[in-house]
Each structure stands twice: as structure tokens, then as C-alpha cells.
Design a protein around this motif. Structure first.
Motif, PDB file in Angstrom:
ATOM      1  N   ALA A   1       1.230  -1.277   0.250  1.00 59.03           N
ATOM      2  CA  ALA A   1       0.135   0.237   0.491  1.00 59.03           C
ATOM      3  C   ALA A   1       0.773   1.329   0.095  1.00 59.03           C
ATOM      4  N   GLN A   2       2.244   0.925   1.001  1.00 54.33           N
ATOM      5  CA  GLN A   2       3.251   2.188   0.417  1.00 54.33           C
ATOM      6  C   GLN A   2       3.339   2.796  -0.607  1.00 54.33           C
ATOM      7  N   ALA A   3       3.625   1.841  -1.574  1.00 56.74           N
ATOM      8  CA  ALA A   3       4.142   2.490  -3.182  1.00 56.74           C
ATOM      9  C   ALA A   3       2.871   2.784  -4.115  1.00 56.74           C
ATOM     10  N   ASP A   4       3.694   4.211  -4.362  1.00 58.79           N
ATOM     11  CA  ASP A   4       4.397   4.821  -5.073  1.00 58.79           C
ATOM     12  C   ASP A   4       4.692   5.916  -5.048  1.00 58.79           C
ATOM     13  N   ASP A   5       5.782   5.372  -6.579  1.00 61.22           N
ATOM     14  CA  ASP A   5       6.955   6.014  -6.687  1.00 61.22           C
ATOM     15  C   ASP A   5       6.980   4.771  -7.846  1.00 61.22           C
ATOM     16  N   VAL A   6       8.558   4.398  -8.362  1.00 63.81           N
ATOM     17  CA  VAL A   6       8.516   3.624  -9.448  1.00 63.81           C
ATOM     18  C   VAL A   6       9.180   2.208  -8.992  1.00 63.81           C
ATOM     19  N   SER A   7       9.273   2.256  -7.969  1.00 57.73           N
ATOM     20  CA  SER A   7       9.375   0.594  -7.573  1.00 57.73           C
ATOM     21  C   SER A   7       8.127   0.409  -7.297  1.00 57.73           C
ATOM     22  N   SER A   8       7.150   0.660  -7.743  1.00 59.62           N
ATOM     23  CA  SER A   8       5.788   0.054  -7.575  1.00 59.62           C
ATOM     24  C   SER A   8       5.200  -0.995  -8.695  1.00 59.62           C
ATOM     25  N   LEU A   9       6.769  -0.865  -9.849  1.00 63.62           N
ATOM     26  CA  LEU A   9       6.666  -1.796 -10.639  1.00 63.62           C
ATOM     27  C   LEU A   9       7.050  -2.938 -10.490  1.00 63.62           C
ATOM     28  N   TYR A  10       7.810  -3.674  -9.184  1.00 65.05           N
ATOM     29  CA  TYR A  10       7.794  -4.799  -8.005  1.00 65.05           C
ATOM     30  C   TYR A  10       6.630  -5.181  -7.254  1.00 65.05           C
ATOM     31  N   TRP A  11       6.662  -3.269  -6.495  1.00 64.83           N
ATOM     32  CA  TRP A  11       5.948  -4.374  -5.271  1.00 64.83           C
ATOM     33  C   TRP A  11       4.113  -4.347  -5.677  1.00 64.83           C
ATOM     34  N   ASN A  12       3.179  -3.659  -6.619  1.00 63.84           N
ATOM     35  CA  ASN A  12       2.134  -3.320  -7.001  1.00 63.84           C
ATOM     36  C   ASN A  12       1.598  -2.221  -7.802  1.00 63.84           C
ATOM     37  N   PRO A  13       1.250  -2.737  -8.859  1.00 62.52           N
ATOM     38  CA  PRO A  13       1.327  -1.952 -10.503  1.00 62.52           C
ATOM     39  C   PRO A  13       0.560  -0.956 -10.204  1.00 62.52           C
ATOM     40  N   ALA A  14      -0.347  -0.970  -8.999  1.00 68.71           N
ATOM     41  CA  ALA A  14      -1.045   0.417  -9.114  1.00 68.71           C
ATOM     42  C   ALA A  14      -1.240   1.397  -8.609  1.00 68.71           C
TER      43      ALA A  14
END
Length: 261
Positions: free
Chosen positions: A22-35
Motif C-alpha cells: 500500500a505504501q508504493a507510490d514511486d517507480v519501484s511500484s513496478l515490483y511491489w504493486n503496479p497500482a
């Protein structure tokens, strides 16, 4: 199969105990959660290098571009196993052999009213000596944003299914991909954008469930301290810690992990 899919991307996320669904809001979201791609505020690129043990190394590069109602991005990851001593069927040495695992990812996300959704498509290749295997996988992710402030910040709930696919096959042996189901809760930008707190629950398809949590605090606008804990049944279980420096749009993140069995 495809061990490269198990390696977390981004020292910030890892330093927060890998609780980043849920924290993912940067470009590493491609790994953790694409949303999380849809929550980026600006174009981003990131690069990561991790020197492992016994000659192993991991490298990653990401790029993300916000759009009017979402974002797109791409990622490349490469895991090298170094040189491996090779022997024939009689036990005679045939010299060092090489092995690697690589994945290329293309992702897209859509931003709605208090929600976002994203999808990744991945191409995978592995090589062991003279043999190669190819495969494909995809991720599905979503975020829901609570509309009211929490301690001056925002509350987000995230969920993702990672690495759905048919598996990888070397010659006659086929192995499944490391499919993972994750949900997370994050309180972000609290206390005048200084504090982020997150928790994750993960259930791998072929393993026991795990919990993780993390915290990030910005002492000053350019310096962050991070800590987290991963509770699973692997050698990677244990404490995490890290720091982040951000100067004029450029960030440097460093993570320290302490593992135990």
C-alpha cells in the motif's frame, strides 16, 4: 523457477521491512504493486545494485512516466549466479559454468476517484550452462484511498497478486513461478509529511504466510530514517534498517538487512 522474481526492488521499500504493497507510490511500484504507479507525481528513474555472496549479484533499472489519468513504466532485473564449477558425468572438471535469471517488465496503472489499479506483464529468461528457459508472468494490483485525513496524512489499502503464469521448463522439468498474494495498509505523509507507517500480509502460493511492517521518518526535508521487520520462514527473516538522502530531486537510499533462520 525464476528466483529473480523473489528479490525486492528499491532500498527504501526493503528498509521499511518490505511492507510496501500500500505504501508504493514511486517507480519501484513496478515490483511491489503496479497500482502505485498511478500515484507518482513526476517522472522517475531508479537504479539498484546488490552485491551478494559467493559471486552472486543483482541489478535493476526502472523508469516511470505519469499520465493524465494514470502512468506507464518499465523495468529490467538481472540476477547473476557468478561462476559455478562444472563436472561431467564421470566427475571430471569441465571448467566454470555461468547461470543467470533475468526479467523485463512493462506496467500500466489507472487513477480514479479514491482508487487506482495496475497491471504488469513480464518476460523471463533463465540460463544454466548451455540450457535456456523462457516464460511469461503478470501481476494485478489495486489501491483504495480513504477520503478523510488521518493525523494530517492519507490512509491507503493495497492488494496485489504477483507472478501469475505457467512456469518455467528446463528440458523435461517444469517448475512453477513464485506466485504471491499480498495485502497492505499504509498511513502516508502524516505529521506534516514526515511520517510513513506500513504493514503487509503475504501468502506465497507454495509457502507459509508472513507479516511485515515498517516506518519511515523524515528528520529534515532531505534526510529520512527507516526501520522494519520481516517475519517469515526464510533466511531473509528479521530486522531491516535504512537511510535516505534526497537533494534537488535525486535520492540515494541505503538498506541494511539482518537475517536469521
Amino acid at each position: 523457477a525464476a528466483d529473480v522474481l523473489k528479490i525486492g526492488v528499491g532500498a527504501r521499500a526493503i528498509g521499511m521491512g518490505e511492507a510496501y504493497t500500500a505504501q508504493a507510490d514511486d517507480v519501484s511500484s513496478l515490483y511491489w504493486n503496479p497500482a502505485g504507479l498511478a500515484l507518482m507525481q513526476e517522472r522517475q528513474a531508479s537504479f539498484m545494485y546488490d552485491k551478494g555472496y559467493q559471486g552472486m549479484s543483482f541489478q535493476n533499472a526502472n523508469v516511470g512516466i505519469p499520465l493524465e489519468n494514470g502512468a506507464i513504466g518499465g523495468s529490467l532485473s538481472y540476477l547473476s549466479y557468478g561462476n559455478i564449477a562444472g563436472f561431467d558425468q564421470q566427475g571430471a572438471s569441465i571448467g566454470n559454468q555461468s547461470a543467470y535469471s533475468g526479467v523485463g517488465t512493462v506496467g500500466a496503472a489507472w487513477l480514479g476517484n479514491q482508487w487506482s489499479a495496475g497491471v504488469n506483464v513480464k518476460g523471463i529468461q533463465e540460463k544454466l550452462a548451455d540450457e535456456k528457459a523462457n516464460g511469461a508472468a503478470f501481476d494485478l494490483g489495486a489501491d483504495v484511498i480513504y477520503p478523510k485525513p488521518v493525523m494530517g496524512g492519507t490512509l491507503r489499502l493495497g492488494a496485489v497478486i504477483q507472478n501469475l503464469g505457467a512456469g518455467m521448463q528446463f528440458e523435461q522439468q517444469k517448475d512453477p513461478l513464485p506466485t504471491d498474494y499480498r495485502v497492505g495498509l499504509a498511513a502516508v505523509q502524516m505529521l506534516n509529511k514526515k511520517l510513513n507507517v506500513s504493514m503487509d500480509y503475504a501468502k506465497p502460493k507454495d509457502d507459509d504466510s508472513s507479516l511485515s511492517g515498517g516506518v519511515e521518518y523524515w528528520l529534515v526535508p532531505f534526510l529520512a530514517l527507516r526501520a522494519g521487520y520481516v517475519n517469515n520462514h526464510t533466511e531473509g527473516s528479521g530486522m531491516r534498517a535504512g537511510i535516505g538522502l534526497r537533494i534537488k530531486g535525486v535520492s540515494f537510499d541505503y538498506e541494511i538487512g539482518r537475517a536469521h533462520v
